[in-house]
Structure formats: structure tokens, C-alpha cells
Design a protein around this motif. Structure first.
Motif, PDB file in Angstrom:
ATOM      1  N   ALA A  11      -2.545  41.422 -51.847  1.00 40.35           N
ATOM      2  CA  ALA A  11      -3.970  41.743 -51.777  1.00 40.35           C
ATOM      3  C   ALA A  11      -4.197  43.038 -50.994  1.00 40.35           C
ATOM      4  CB  ALA A  11      -4.738  40.593 -51.135  1.00 40.35           C
ATOM      5  N   LEU A  12      -3.462  43.214 -49.910  1.00 44.92           N
ATOM      6  CA  LEU A  12      -3.589  44.446 -49.129  1.00 44.92           C
ATOM      7  C   LEU A  12      -3.129  45.649 -49.944  1.00 44.92           C
ATOM      8  CD1 LEU A  12      -2.333  43.237 -45.629  1.00 44.92           C
ATOM      9  CD2 LEU A  12      -4.699  43.635 -46.351  1.00 44.92           C
ATOM     10  N   HIS A  13      -2.071  45.454 -50.733  1.00 43.09           N
ATOM     11  CA  HIS A  13      -1.626  46.526 -51.622  1.00 43.09           C
ATOM     12  C   HIS A  13      -2.720  46.888 -52.625  1.00 43.09           C
ATOM     13  CE1 HIS A  13       2.948  45.787 -50.946  1.00 43.09           C
ATOM     14  NE2 HIS A  13       2.472  46.691 -50.134  1.00 43.09           N
ATOM     15  N   LYS A  14      -3.368  45.876 -53.171  1.00 43.30           N
ATOM     16  CA  LYS A  14      -4.424  46.126 -54.160  1.00 43.30           C
ATOM     17  C   LYS A  14      -5.575  46.914 -53.530  1.00 43.30           C
ATOM     18  CE  LYS A  14      -7.430  43.858 -57.521  1.00 43.30           C
ATOM     19  NZ  LYS A  14      -6.967  44.721 -58.638  1.00 43.30           N
ATOM     20  N   ILE A  15      -5.924  46.537 -52.300  1.00 44.73           N
ATOM     21  CA  ILE A  15      -6.996  47.255 -51.610  1.00 44.73           C
ATOM     22  C   ILE A  15      -6.593  48.716 -51.390  1.00 44.73           C
ATOM     23  CG2 ILE A  15      -8.286  47.446 -49.451  1.00 44.73           C
ATOM     24  CD1 ILE A  15      -8.077  44.361 -49.251  1.00 44.73           C
ATOM     25  N   LYS A  16      -5.375  48.915 -50.906  1.00 38.55           N
ATOM     26  CA  LYS A  16      -4.932  50.277 -50.590  1.00 38.55           C
ATOM     27  C   LYS A  16      -4.762  51.127 -51.849  1.00 38.55           C
ATOM     28  CE  LYS A  16      -1.562  52.912 -47.908  1.00 38.55           C
ATOM     29  NZ  LYS A  16      -2.606  53.584 -47.118  1.00 38.55           N
ATOM     30  N   TRP A  17      -4.214  50.541 -52.893  1.00 38.17           N
ATOM     31  CA  TRP A  17      -3.916  51.305 -54.097  1.00 38.17           C
ATOM     32  C   TRP A  17      -5.122  51.498 -55.019  1.00 38.17           C
ATOM     33  CZ3 TRP A  17       1.059  47.985 -55.210  1.00 38.17           C
ATOM     34  CH2 TRP A  17       2.054  48.337 -54.285  1.00 38.17           C
ATOM     35  N   ASP A  18      -6.047  50.528 -55.005  1.00 37.13           N
ATOM     36  CA  ASP A  18      -7.160  50.587 -55.956  1.00 37.13           C
ATOM     37  C   ASP A  18      -8.540  50.796 -55.331  1.00 37.13           C
ATOM     38  OD1 ASP A  18      -5.209  50.063 -57.835  1.00 37.13           O
ATOM     39  OD2 ASP A  18      -5.669  47.911 -57.974  1.00 37.13           O
ATOM     40  N   LEU A  19      -8.717  50.384 -54.070  1.00 37.10           N
ATOM     41  CA  LEU A  19     -10.060  50.407 -53.491  1.00 37.10           C
ATOM     42  C   LEU A  19     -10.235  51.393 -52.342  1.00 37.10           C
ATOM     43  CD1 LEU A  19     -10.681  46.532 -53.457  1.00 37.10           C
ATOM     44  CD2 LEU A  19     -11.342  48.189 -55.212  1.00 37.10           C
ATOM     45  N   ASP A  20      -9.268  51.441 -51.444  1.00 38.02           N
ATOM     46  CA  ASP A  20      -9.406  52.324 -50.277  1.00 38.02           C
ATOM     47  C   ASP A  20      -8.026  52.753 -49.794  1.00 38.02           C
ATOM     48  OD1 ASP A  20      -9.855  53.616 -47.892  1.00 38.02           O
ATOM     49  OD2 ASP A  20     -11.277  52.138 -47.116  1.00 38.02           O
ATOM     50  N   GLY A  21      -7.636  53.946 -50.146  1.00 40.02           N
ATOM     51  CA  GLY A  21      -6.314  54.440 -49.800  1.00 40.02           C
ATOM     52  C   GLY A  21      -6.111  54.705 -48.321  1.00 40.02           C
ATOM     53  N   THR A  22      -7.188  54.635 -47.519  1.00 44.41           N
ATOM     54  CA  THR A  22      -7.049  54.900 -46.087  1.00 44.41           C
ATOM     55  C   THR A  22      -6.622  53.662 -45.300  1.00 44.41           C
ATOM     56  OG1 THR A  22      -9.365  54.377 -45.523  1.00 44.41           O
ATOM     57  CG2 THR A  22      -8.874  56.642 -46.263  1.00 44.41           C
ATOM     58  N   LEU A  23      -6.636  52.490 -45.935  1.00 42.62           N
ATOM     59  CA  LEU A  23      -6.226  51.277 -45.237  1.00 42.62           C
ATOM     60  C   LEU A  23      -4.771  51.432 -44.785  1.00 42.62           C
ATOM     61  CD1 LEU A  23      -6.798  48.355 -44.343  1.00 42.62           C
ATOM     62  CD2 LEU A  23      -5.949  47.604 -46.576  1.00 42.62           C
ATOM     63  N   THR A  24      -4.530  51.118 -43.505  1.00 43.87           N
ATOM     64  CA  THR A  24      -3.208  51.343 -42.923  1.00 43.87           C
ATOM     65  C   THR A  24      -2.615  50.045 -42.396  1.00 43.87           C
ATOM     66  OG1 THR A  24      -3.914  53.568 -42.269  1.00 43.87           O
ATOM     67  CG2 THR A  24      -1.924  52.710 -41.234  1.00 43.87           C
TER      68      THR A  24
END
Length: 257
Positions: free
Chosen positions: A59-72
Motif C-alpha cells: 500500500a505504501l508503494h502504491k501511494i508513493k508510486w501512484d499518488l505522492d512520490g514525496t512519501l518517504t
């Protein structure tokens, strides 16, 4: 269009619909912090569809890759071995790669935040240096005297069993960052460092047990443990951490190990 092509397209559509039927809409509520923008952390919601049998890491990958690339966040092996993706999920320390979405009630917002007791650098990433320094301080390596051996140091299965449990540690910091004593005083060695010391103190091939016991006899050592069992509950490897700490305490008192 040929009948074969139509049949193939219909089959593909049916498979896609079947796959979509298994998806659920989830809300991930993530604690965000970016020191370049603000010195205050905020909560941010992300809503999307995902298979509940997927992991929080997916799920975190999906957020980072599709929704918000700044998530660290940190991750490496994604199979519960490297220990780099420890975080607080719904208020409990867990490995994101071992936590299935279906097991944490996807029908309510899923909260994700960094582990406690260590300085947050950005989003879910914390400064692990104090944690690793405590581990280094207990000398987590075999100490021997005499000449270098010409063959391997053999050990009986019974002797190996004595410290088998504490060899499982993957240094994820889930135990240490679940400890109330560590939250209040970052000088405490913490459960993981004591587990690392235990692994060598009770190794029949090692000769540095007394040195490690003296290190842990410090005011910030094993005597700070309040036996709350938080560490044992948080360990993703199932190590009996509280038991190991008690065994180190007993060794300090009796000098038998």
C-alpha cells in the motif's frame, strides 16, 4: 474480428472484473513530516483500492508510486529479514512487509507513523544511529584469546540451544522503540542491545561475557528494564526478549552464564 479474438477479449475482461471484485477501498492516514517545509508533523489521508491480502508495504508503494512520490520510508528485502521497514501501524510496532491489510481492519482508517523514541528525519524515516550505537557498545561479536584457530570452533547442539532464540534478531528496532523507558530516556541501552549482548554472553565459545555484563551493569543498562513485555509483544521474530533480559540480570547477580 474473429470469434477466437472475441473469446480471448471476453475472457480477459472477465478476469479483470473478477480481480476488481476482490478490491476494497482503504484509507491510509500517514503522519507526514518534512523539516524543509515545517517543524510540525501533520496527518495526511490517502484513499485508494487494493486487495486486502496485500501488505501494508504494498500500500505504501502504491501511494508513493501512484499518488505522492514525496512519501518517504525505508524498505529493502520486503520479506521480514532486513528489518528496515519497522513502523507504527494502528498504534503498534510492526514490519510493514509482514502486516496484511486484511488483518488490521481495512474498513477503518489505517494509521501509519514512525517508530517512537528516535528522531524523525522525514515522514516514516527515523535516525537509527543511537539505536545502532547502543548495539555496538555491547560488543556484538565473538571475543576469544590465544592463537587464531586453524579450524572452526565447534559447539554442541545443547550449547547452541542456550542462545538460539536471541540469534533471530534482525535489528529492526521494533522492540526498543516500543519500550516506555527508552521513550523517556534515550540513554537506556534498550532491549535490542541487551538481546545482542545475550547472544554472546551465553555462547560457550566466547570469553567476553564479563566485559559485556559490566557494560550492562551501568545505570542505563539492564536494571532500567521495568518488565512491561512491550518488547516481546513487538518483536516480529517472536524472540522472548523479556526472558533474555531477565537471564542477563540473573547472570549479573550470580556471575554464572
Amino acid at each position: 474480428m474473429s470469434s477466437a479474438t472475441l473469446e480471448k477479449n471476453s475472457s480477459a475482461l472477465a478476469d479483470a472484473e473478477s480481480s476488481a471484485a476482490h478490491l476494497v477501498t482503504v484509507t491510509f492516514r500517514i503522519r507526514r513530516f518534512n523539516p524543509e517545509i515545517s517543524d510540525q508533523a501533520i496527518w495526511e489521508d490517502f484513499q485508494f483500492q487494493i486487495d486486502p491480502k496485500e501488505r501494508v508495504l504494498d500500500a505504501l508503494h502504491k501511494i508513493k508510486w501512484d499518488l505522492d512520490g514525496t512519501l518517504t520510508f525505508r524498505r529493502s528485502c520486503a520479506h521480514g529479514i532486513c528489518g528496515s521497514d519497522a513502523m507504527r501501524i494502528n498504534g503498534r510496532n510492526r514490519l510493514a512487509c509482514k502486516t496484511l491489510i486484511k488483518d488490521i481492519n481495512p474498513h477503518k482508517p489505517i494509521t501509519v507513523e514512525p517508530i517512537k523514541g528516535l528522531t524523525v528525519l522525514k515522514d516514516l524515516v527515523v535516525d537509527m544511529e543511537p539505536f545502532f550505537q547502543a548495539y555496538r557498545d555491547v560488543m556484538p561479536f565473538l571475543i576469544t584469546t590465544g592463537n587464531e584457530p586453524t579450524r572452526e570452533r565447534q559447539q554442541s547442539a545443547e550449547d547452541r540451544k542456550r542462545f538460539d532464540d536471541t540469534t533471530k534478531c534482525i535489528l529492526c528496532a521494533a522492540c526498543t522503540s516500543s519500550c516506555p523507558v527508552f521513550w523517556n530516556d534515550g540513554q537506556y541501552f534498550g532491549p535490542a542491545a541487551i538481546v545482542g549482548a545475550h547472544r554472546f554472553i551465553f555462547d560457550s565459545r566466547d570469553e567476553g561475557g564479563e566485559q559485556r555484563l559490566e557494560i550492562l551493569n551501568d545505570r542505563d543498562g539492564v536494571w532500567r528494564c521495568r518488565t512491561t513485555f512491550n518488547c516481546t509483544e513487538a518483536c516480529p521474530r517472536g524472540i522472548e526478549i523479556t526472558k533474555a533480559i531477565q537471564e542477563v540480570k540473573r547472570a549479573l547477580i550470580t556471575r554464572r552464564f
